[in-house]
Design an enzyme around this catalytic site. Sequence first.
Site, PDB file in Angstrom:
ATOM      1  N   THR A 170     -16.512 -12.637 -17.577  1.00  0.00           N
ATOM      2  CA  THR A 170     -16.246 -11.678 -18.652  1.00  0.00           C
ATOM      3  C   THR A 170     -15.345 -10.516 -18.250  1.00  0.00           C
ATOM      4  O   THR A 170     -14.762  -9.861 -19.115  1.00  0.00           O
ATOM      5  CB  THR A 170     -17.565 -11.106 -19.205  1.00  0.00           C
ATOM      6  OG1 THR A 170     -18.306 -10.497 -18.136  1.00  0.00           O
ATOM      7  CG2 THR A 170     -18.406 -12.199 -19.837  1.00  0.00           C
ATOM      8  N   HIS A 189     -25.478  -9.095 -15.028  1.00  0.00           N
ATOM      9  CA  HIS A 189     -24.681 -10.281 -14.699  1.00  0.00           C
ATOM     10  C   HIS A 189     -25.414 -11.587 -14.971  1.00  0.00           C
ATOM     11  O   HIS A 189     -24.808 -12.659 -14.922  1.00  0.00           O
ATOM     12  CB  HIS A 189     -24.285 -10.242 -13.218  1.00  0.00           C
ATOM     13  CG  HIS A 189     -23.661  -8.955 -12.800  1.00  0.00           C
ATOM     14  ND1 HIS A 189     -24.357  -7.987 -12.088  1.00  0.00           N
ATOM     15  CD2 HIS A 189     -22.422  -8.455 -12.998  1.00  0.00           C
ATOM     16  CE1 HIS A 189     -23.568  -6.952 -11.871  1.00  0.00           C
ATOM     17  NE2 HIS A 189     -22.398  -7.207 -12.402  1.00  0.00           N
ATOM     18  N   SER A 202     -17.721  -3.159  -7.628  1.00  0.00           N
ATOM     19  CA  SER A 202     -17.560  -3.509  -9.040  1.00  0.00           C
ATOM     20  C   SER A 202     -16.291  -4.321  -9.254  1.00  0.00           C
ATOM     21  O   SER A 202     -15.179  -3.838  -9.008  1.00  0.00           O
ATOM     22  CB  SER A 202     -17.509  -2.228  -9.893  1.00  0.00           C
ATOM     23  OG  SER A 202     -17.010  -2.504 -11.184  1.00  0.00           O
ATOM     24  N   CYS A 238     -14.757 -10.215 -22.053  1.00  0.00           N
ATOM     25  CA  CYS A 238     -15.345  -9.197 -22.923  1.00  0.00           C
ATOM     26  C   CYS A 238     -14.251  -8.354 -23.568  1.00  0.00           C
ATOM     27  O   CYS A 238     -13.291  -7.945 -22.909  1.00  0.00           O
ATOM     28  CB  CYS A 238     -16.280  -8.326 -22.083  1.00  0.00           C
ATOM     29  SG  CYS A 238     -16.846  -6.841 -22.897  1.00  0.00           S
ATOM     30  N   GLU A 281     -22.224 -13.165 -11.752  1.00  0.00           N
ATOM     31  CA  GLU A 281     -22.049 -13.788 -13.068  1.00  0.00           C
ATOM     32  C   GLU A 281     -21.587 -15.234 -12.937  1.00  0.00           C
ATOM     33  O   GLU A 281     -22.068 -16.123 -13.646  1.00  0.00           O
ATOM     34  CB  GLU A 281     -21.041 -12.985 -13.898  1.00  0.00           C
ATOM     35  CG  GLU A 281     -20.810 -13.569 -15.286  1.00  0.00           C
ATOM     36  CD  GLU A 281     -19.731 -12.848 -16.064  1.00  0.00           C
ATOM     37  OE1 GLU A 281     -19.107 -13.480 -16.929  1.00  0.00           O
ATOM     38  OE2 GLU A 281     -19.508 -11.630 -15.800  1.00  0.00           O
ATOM     39  N   CYS A 328     -26.082  -9.107 -20.029  1.00  0.00           N
ATOM     40  CA  CYS A 328     -25.103  -8.698 -21.033  1.00  0.00           C
ATOM     41  C   CYS A 328     -24.944  -9.810 -22.072  1.00  0.00           C
ATOM     42  O   CYS A 328     -24.810 -10.987 -21.722  1.00  0.00           O
ATOM     43  CB  CYS A 328     -23.768  -8.415 -20.359  1.00  0.00           C
ATOM     44  SG  CYS A 328     -22.404  -8.155 -21.523  1.00  0.00           S
ATOM     45  N   HIS A 364     -19.179 -13.936  -7.288  1.00  0.00           N
ATOM     46  CA  HIS A 364     -19.675 -12.901  -8.192  1.00  0.00           C
ATOM     47  C   HIS A 364     -20.966 -13.392  -8.857  1.00  0.00           C
ATOM     48  O   HIS A 364     -21.070 -14.562  -9.228  1.00  0.00           O
ATOM     49  CB  HIS A 364     -18.620 -12.587  -9.258  1.00  0.00           C
ATOM     50  CG  HIS A 364     -18.939 -11.368 -10.076  1.00  0.00           C
ATOM     51  ND1 HIS A 364     -19.814 -11.399 -11.138  1.00  0.00           N
ATOM     52  CD2 HIS A 364     -18.521 -10.089  -9.976  1.00  0.00           C
ATOM     53  CE1 HIS A 364     -19.903 -10.189 -11.664  1.00  0.00           C
ATOM     54  NE2 HIS A 364     -19.135  -9.376 -10.973  1.00  0.00           N
ATOM     55  N   SER A 377     -19.279   0.210 -15.274  1.00  0.00           N
ATOM     56  CA  SER A 377     -20.564   0.640 -14.726  1.00  0.00           C
ATOM     57  C   SER A 377     -20.565   2.097 -14.282  1.00  0.00           C
ATOM     58  O   SER A 377     -21.482   2.538 -13.587  1.00  0.00           O
ATOM     59  CB  SER A 377     -20.941  -0.258 -13.524  1.00  0.00           C
ATOM     60  OG  SER A 377     -21.041  -1.602 -13.915  1.00  0.00           O
TER      61      SER A 377
END
Length: 279
Positions: A162, A73, A218, A190, A125, A95, A123, A262
């Site tokens: 993402t 992240h 997740s 993504c 990220e 990533c 989160h 994941s």
Amino acid sequence: MKVEIAKHAGYCYGVERALDLTSQAGKSPDKLIYTLGPIIHNPQVVNRLETNGIHHIDSIDEIDKGTVIIRTHGVEPQVVRKAKAKGLKVVDATCPFVKKAQQCASTLLKEGYDLIIVGERNHPEVVGLLAYAGLNAIVVERPEDLAKLPKEMNKVGVVVQTTQSQENLDAIISGLLATYKQIKVFNTICSATTKRQSAARQLAKKADVMLIVGGKNSANTTRLTQICLEMNPKSYHIETASEIKKSWFNKDDLVGVTAGASTADWILQEVVDSVCSIK
């Protein structure tokens, strides 16, 4: 019962890359190896790393030597600088798609845009994206948040967590277009996320029961569950095969299975085997 696995399910490139880097680090002479936070949002995989001597820490302050692995992240830039200043070896497993989002955020700010990040405020990220923006950004989680935005923004730039859904992004962009004249959007969702969500949606439409496998922590697995529930009320988010209940199924059911980015292949296979063993 028949079991069908979604066309796109399980590990994405970013996760595979992070785990490969972690595995390589584990083979080095340095036995003090840590991940900064869980390397990915999957408790079973993180526990397996722990048994192999790779532990996760929550702060650089917890260690004074060894190797620290930056999770998928990403983290705030100052965290990496601090780790290097302490003499720690840093392995960056962020990533590549997350790095692209970070770069896009920086570009928009340099071009004079007011930055909006579409994503979940807490989160990791998004926390990292905020840091790259120097905290000069606004997080929008859902279309309802748009009413809170300042109306005087002239140039609005957008980047996206993402693992967001395209539907949520589209709804938010539509709302922004109704209020602001100049908008520049970097769609940093993504491609693997989009494919995984589309495949899950299609399978959930035809399946009698849908199983979504992945960590309860997740974000992308939670989003897959939301998508499947919209298509099929008999959709269940599980982490492992041990959570499966026989009462969910009838003998002639088509059971669809998908998994978050994941989720390891061995966890997914255990779920499939467990369903197939139900009599």
